[in-house]
Write an enzyme that holds these catalytic residues in place. Structure first.
Site, mmCIF file in Angstrom:
data_model
loop_
_atom_site.group_PDB
_atom_site.id
_atom_site.type_symbol
_atom_site.label_atom_id
_atom_site.label_comp_id
_atom_site.label_asym_id
_atom_site.label_seq_id
_atom_site.Cartn_x
_atom_site.Cartn_y
_atom_site.Cartn_z
ATOM 1 N N GLY A 48 82.720 103.520 72.756
ATOM 2 C CA GLY A 48 81.854 105.151 71.931
ATOM 3 C C GLY A 48 80.372 105.300 72.871
ATOM 4 C CD GLN A 49 76.507 109.475 70.536
ATOM 5 O OE1 GLN A 49 75.778 109.567 71.608
ATOM 6 N NE2 GLN A 49 76.842 109.584 69.531
ATOM 7 C CG ASP A 68 96.440 102.352 67.469
ATOM 8 O OD1 ASP A 68 95.578 102.413 66.811
ATOM 9 O OD2 ASP A 68 97.795 102.298 67.819
ATOM 10 C CB ALA A 126 85.307 107.101 63.141
ATOM 11 C CB THR A 158 79.711 109.518 58.149
ATOM 12 O OG1 THR A 158 79.066 110.936 58.703
ATOM 13 C CG2 THR A 158 80.981 110.016 57.248
ATOM 14 C CE1 TYR A 210 84.116 111.182 60.533
ATOM 15 C CE2 TYR A 210 81.987 112.415 59.830
ATOM 16 C CZ TYR A 210 82.588 111.256 60.327
ATOM 17 O OH TYR A 210 81.517 110.562 60.856
#
Length: 281
Positions: A12-13, A38, A62, A103, A127
């Site tokens: 991911g980023q 996983d 995520a 987040t 989310y």
């Protein structure tokens, strides 16, 4: 002996940035994408973490598609809540420190004040609720954790707001950008450096990590075009002008209380970080 760090969401980023930085700093890095581990498969998570026996686990995997989460809540909770439980339980079993990347969406954004680490959480959508459930599992099942809440993340890997704006800036003469949501942009490189500084300590707890200062998406876009010298007609618009399946917090500005009180390096202003990113990538 170098420390072992296991990173989930390594494709991911943020994950890619973490793999690069920790490798550069001499850690023995195990970066796992979904293909290798996983997180929703508890037996597999226990087997992999048990085999590697890392000193540090950084959990950045995520379900991050905010709008999609509204239509597939079970998938979001499976990954963000139970996936996080699986990682927390396995990390605790090998005595590893745990970093859980959370987040700004754990807040509803209805206040005018910046949110500190002790502000009450109240997520608006699936989310945010699923990420908050992940935080709770970390608190319940792990004893040496850093919960790192971040926001408006961009960097050289993956797709993000900065890259989208640059692409649209070349294609369009006029662009409407939301001006009634404010928050803190975060450059992945600065976030990764802050995490690196945290894990070297035992100053466990919740941290708000973003670049300094705050802006609206409109102001962020304006700064991007100014930095690269693109002339475009930017039009401020409201959230209501562009309805989306998931509600966004109108204010998700962070106060970095934990960084300050624990004497960590304060993170540079978002504008300085943006300038650095655009010059170097």
């Amino acid at each position: 002996m170098s420390q072992k760090v296991l990173i989930t969401g390594a494709k991911g980023q943020l994950g890619k940035e973490l793999v690069e930085l920790f490798t550069e700093k001499g850690f023995e890095v195990y970066g796992f994408g979904r293909d290798k581990m996983d997180i929703t498969n508890q037996a597999q998570v226990q087997e992999m973490i048990g085999f590697v026996k890392p000193n540090i686990v950084i959990h950045s995997a995520a379900h991050t598609q905010v709008d999609l989460a509204e239509s597939e809540p079970e998938q979001a909770f499976l990954i963000n809540a139970y996936g996080t439980r699986n990682v927390a339980v396995a990390a605790e079993a090998v005595g590893a420190k745990l970093v859980y990347v959370s987040t700004d969406y754990v807040f509803d954004g209805t206040t005018d004040e910046p949110y500190n680490e002790f502000s009450p959480t109240s997520p608006l959508g699936v989310y945010g609720k699923s990420k908050l459930a992940g935080e709770q599992f970390v608190r319940d099942f792990h004893s040496k954790f850093f919960i790192v809440r971040t926001s408006w993340v961009y960097g050289k890997h993956g797709s993000n707001f900065v890259k989208t704006m640059l692409k649209l800036g070349e294609e369009k003469k006029e662009l409407s950008v939301v001006s009634d949501q404010i928050g803190c942009p975060t450059y992945t490189l600065d976030l990764a450096h802050a995490i690196l500084e945290l894990v070297d300590t035992q100053k466990y707890g919740v941290y708000h990590i973003s670049n300094g200062g705050s802006c609206s998406w409109y102001e962020f876009a304006k700064a991007i075009f100014e930095e690269v010298g693109i002339n475009i007609d930017l039009v401020p618009c409201t959230t209501a002008d562009f309805p989306r399946p998931a509600a966004r917090p109108a204010n998700s500005v962070f106060e970095h209380m934990s960084i300050k009180l624990n004497n960590f390096t304060s993170i540079r202003h978002w504008r300085e970080a943006l300038s650095s990113f655009l010059k170097n990538n």
